[in-house]
Design a protein around this motif. Structure first.
Motif, mmCIF file in Angstrom:
data_model
loop_
_atom_site.group_PDB
_atom_site.id
_atom_site.type_symbol
_atom_site.label_atom_id
_atom_site.label_comp_id
_atom_site.label_asym_id
_atom_site.label_seq_id
_atom_site.Cartn_x
_atom_site.Cartn_y
_atom_site.Cartn_z
ATOM 1 N N GLU A 147 0.837 -1.204 0.000
ATOM 2 C CA GLU A 147 0.000 0.000 0.000
ATOM 3 C C GLU A 147 0.874 1.256 0.000
ATOM 4 O OE1 GLU A 147 -2.650 -0.210 3.313
ATOM 5 O OE2 GLU A 147 -3.347 -2.227 2.810
ATOM 6 N N TYR A 148 0.253 2.389 -0.307
ATOM 7 C CA TYR A 148 0.924 3.696 -0.304
ATOM 8 C C TYR A 148 2.130 3.702 -1.249
ATOM 9 C CZ TYR A 148 -2.078 5.610 3.262
ATOM 10 O OH TYR A 148 -3.175 6.086 3.926
ATOM 11 N N LYS A 149 1.939 3.169 -2.441
ATOM 12 C CA LYS A 149 2.994 3.145 -3.445
ATOM 13 C C LYS A 149 2.708 4.107 -4.603
ATOM 14 C CE LYS A 149 5.628 -0.003 -1.550
ATOM 15 N NZ LYS A 149 6.081 -1.190 -2.252
ATOM 16 N N SER A 150 1.483 4.575 -4.740
ATOM 17 C CA SER A 150 1.161 5.461 -5.860
ATOM 18 C C SER A 150 1.726 6.856 -5.609
ATOM 19 C CB SER A 150 -0.352 5.550 -6.054
ATOM 20 O OG SER A 150 -0.952 6.319 -5.016
ATOM 21 N N GLU A 151 1.880 7.619 -6.677
ATOM 22 C CA GLU A 151 2.422 8.971 -6.545
ATOM 23 C C GLU A 151 1.504 9.851 -5.706
ATOM 24 O OE1 GLU A 151 3.771 12.675 -9.472
ATOM 25 O OE2 GLU A 151 3.955 10.600 -10.166
ATOM 26 N N SER A 152 0.189 9.720 -5.905
ATOM 27 C CA SER A 152 -0.741 10.559 -5.141
ATOM 28 C C SER A 152 -0.704 10.209 -3.655
ATOM 29 C CB SER A 152 -2.168 10.413 -5.680
ATOM 30 O OG SER A 152 -2.619 9.078 -5.570
ATOM 31 N N LYS A 166 11.914 4.796 -0.840
ATOM 32 C CA LYS A 166 11.479 3.448 -0.427
ATOM 33 C C LYS A 166 10.115 3.119 -1.031
ATOM 34 C CE LYS A 166 10.778 -0.194 2.409
ATOM 35 N NZ LYS A 166 11.565 -1.428 2.461
ATOM 36 N N GLY A 167 9.204 4.096 -1.020
ATOM 37 C CA GLY A 167 7.891 3.869 -1.598
ATOM 38 C C GLY A 167 7.942 3.631 -3.097
ATOM 39 N N VAL A 168 8.839 4.325 -3.779
ATOM 40 C CA VAL A 168 8.956 4.215 -5.236
ATOM 41 C C VAL A 168 9.643 2.915 -5.648
ATOM 42 C CG1 VAL A 168 10.137 5.201 -7.255
ATOM 43 C CG2 VAL A 168 8.871 6.692 -5.695
ATOM 44 N N THR A 169 10.738 2.554 -4.971
ATOM 45 C CA THR A 169 11.572 1.427 -5.409
ATOM 46 C C THR A 169 11.378 0.149 -4.608
ATOM 47 O OG1 THR A 169 13.419 1.971 -3.930
ATOM 48 C CG2 THR A 169 13.334 3.110 -6.059
ATOM 49 N N GLY A 170 10.800 0.265 -3.407
ATOM 50 C CA GLY A 170 10.675 -0.895 -2.535
ATOM 51 C C GLY A 170 11.890 -1.109 -1.655
#
Length: 496
Positions: free
Chosen positions: A129-134, A228-232
């Motif tokens: 969750e919480y991976k989208s740009e928005s 971290k959110g963008v790449t994991g």
């Protein structure tokens, strides 16, 4: 009493607080879930327990430091812990954890904080969750404003990472576990690398002193959270990056602009890379400067109109037909409501459908999903409403500003009804909607009457003789206005 390693046993009592469980532990302290036995509410309590100084417990569960060489450092940093708690308690922002109280006991100190339901951003990331740009920009914009409040008072967080960002039920992020005291301790003991979280601490926290820290320090850590959110993965730590540049002339960190180029905008990725600059001089100097490189309005979650397609109309019609609110509406009337010229709208979770203080001349009928009624600055919902609920009708009828927020808990579909729509729908539909509103208001009045009756009974019991003031008068003598105000406070639906 149930014992946990190093922690106070469950059911231990500190002042009026009863320990219920351990929420977390680290190198500097233990955080407990507790109950305030006076106010009957849950709180979180952080205990200063730095194992780096050899902190342990005696048979009375008091905190002790047996090494005389470390006892002086322990005492000094105990005072810093309390001092930091006092400073944080002064801040008032929805994204900064609220300090309720602090006290010294058992050879250490305790910070009592609000307990908020939700989970860490790290837990959200693990669930995908919480991976989208928005979503990520929503977190960034909220935390930027909170950090501006801190930085304006020369306070630096110094330990921003996914584990220290808590996502509340209303999707608002909350900053936890400030690291200012830990940075001082780590410099005193020389244990910098064990105190810092690899990937999230900038170069100056490894090799600079406290005076080298500033808003740019928190900017690096917050950019690392976004990475971290963008790449994991967390970014490569700055020591490894520095060595790579020194020996191989190459920064081993893959830029966000490269790693996320297929799924995120260049504007967003460029802002992450700017925040992750290895040298503090190359980063934005403050949140305002960083914000200038973004377009915040682009990322605000908005309410949108449901598409005027046959599939969407059929879906909305099914939702309308399933609700008791529309049970006495004919099929023709239901189709009129969901026809293309009506205000059928949708939104994602975390959207403010109604904002406190605003006047929009509408009320709303919830068709699917759920919403929370919230007062600004208070994360605890006054109430939660589900499909078929009407909200916002009080301000609509009185043409007055909203007195609370209504926030979507999940994806929602609803009808926004204003006077022009009421006129467009025609007489019979308009009267049926009015009847439903009147029925809801009557139910609330009945509930309020019952509350007034209960308050009168309680007042009579109190003034019956067992609580008297020195002058012989009753201690509690509620006026009718006070009773009405109490009822309104206990009737959350009347707040919107």
């Amino acid at each position: 009493m149930k014992k946990t390693d190093n922690a106070l046993p469950v059911d231990s009592v500190l002042h009026q607080y009863r320990i219920e469980d351990v929420l977390g532990r680290g190198s500097f302290g233990i955080t407990y879930l507790a109950t305030d036995t006076i106010l009957d509410m849950k709180v979180a309590i952080k205990e200063f327990f730095p194992i780096i100084f050899g902190a342990s417990r005696n048979s009375d569960m008091d905190v002790i430091v047996q090494d005389p060489g470390k006892k002086e450092l322990y005492d000094q940093n105990l005072e810093k812990f309390v001092s930091e708690g006092r400073r944080i308690a002064r801040f008032r922002h929805e994204c900064i954890v609220r300090i309720i109280s602090f006290f010294k006991e058992k050879g250490t100190a305790y910070l009592v904080m609000e307990y908020v339901d939700g989970e860490s951003l790290q837990a959200k990331f693990k669930k995908g969750e919480y991976k989208s740009e928005s979503d990520l920009m929503g977190i960034l914009l909220h935390l930027m404003k909170a950090l501006q409040v801190l930085h304006n008072e020369d306070f630096i967080h110094r330990d921003i990472k996914p584990d220290n960002i808590f996502i509340r039920k209303d999707s608002i992020p909350l900053l936890l576990d400030f690291g200012s005291s830990r940075q001082v301790i780590s410099e005193q003991t020389g244990n910098l690398t064990t105190m810092l979280t690899p990937g999230y601490a900038p170069f100056e926290q490894y090799f600079g002193g406290i005076r080298d820290h500033g808003p740019w320090t928190d900017i690096y850590s917050l950019a690392a959270v976004l990475y971290k959110g963008v790449t994991g993965n967390a970014p490569v730590d700055p020591v490894t990056r520095s060595n790579g540049l020194l020996h191989k002339k190459v920064d081993p960190l893959v830029p966000a602009m490269v790693a996320g180029r297929n799924n995120y905008s260049r504007l967003f990725l460029g802002s992450i890379d700017r925040g992750l600059a290895l040298s503090a001089e190359d980063r934005p100097k403050n949140m305002e400067e960083w914000l200038q490189h973004l377009s915040p309005e682009k990322y605000e979650r908005k309410v949108t109109t449901v598409a005027d397609t046959e599939n969407d109309r059929n879906y909305v019609l099914q939702a309308v037909s399933s609700l008791s609110f529309f049970s006495n509406f004919s099929e023709y009337e239901k189709k009129r409501i969901v026809s293309s010229h009506t205000r059928i709208q949708k939104c994602e979770s975390g959207v403010y459908i109604i904002r406190e203080g605003k006047t929009d001349g509408s009320f709303y009928i919830l068709l699917s999903g759920s919403v929370s009624v919230l007062k600004t600055g208070n994360p605890i919902p006054l109430s939660e409403l589900g499909p078929g609920a009407i909200f916002g009708e009080i301000s609509f009828l009185a043409n007055s500003p909203r007195t609370a927020n209504v926030v979507s808990n999940e994806a929602c579909i609803f009808v926004q009804v204003d006077k022009s729509l009421m006129d467009t729908l025609g007489g019979e539909i308009r009267e049926k909607i009015k009847d439903r509103i009147i029925a809801q208001l009557l139910r609330r009045m009945a509930n309020m009457s019952q509350l007034i009756h209960n308050i009168n009974l309680a007042s009579q019991a109190i003034t019956g003789g067992f609580i008297k003031m020195d002058d012989g008068k009753d201690k509690i003598d509620m006026s009718e206005n006070e009773k009405t105000r109490t009822v309104l406070e206990l009737s959350p639906e009347s707040q919107v």
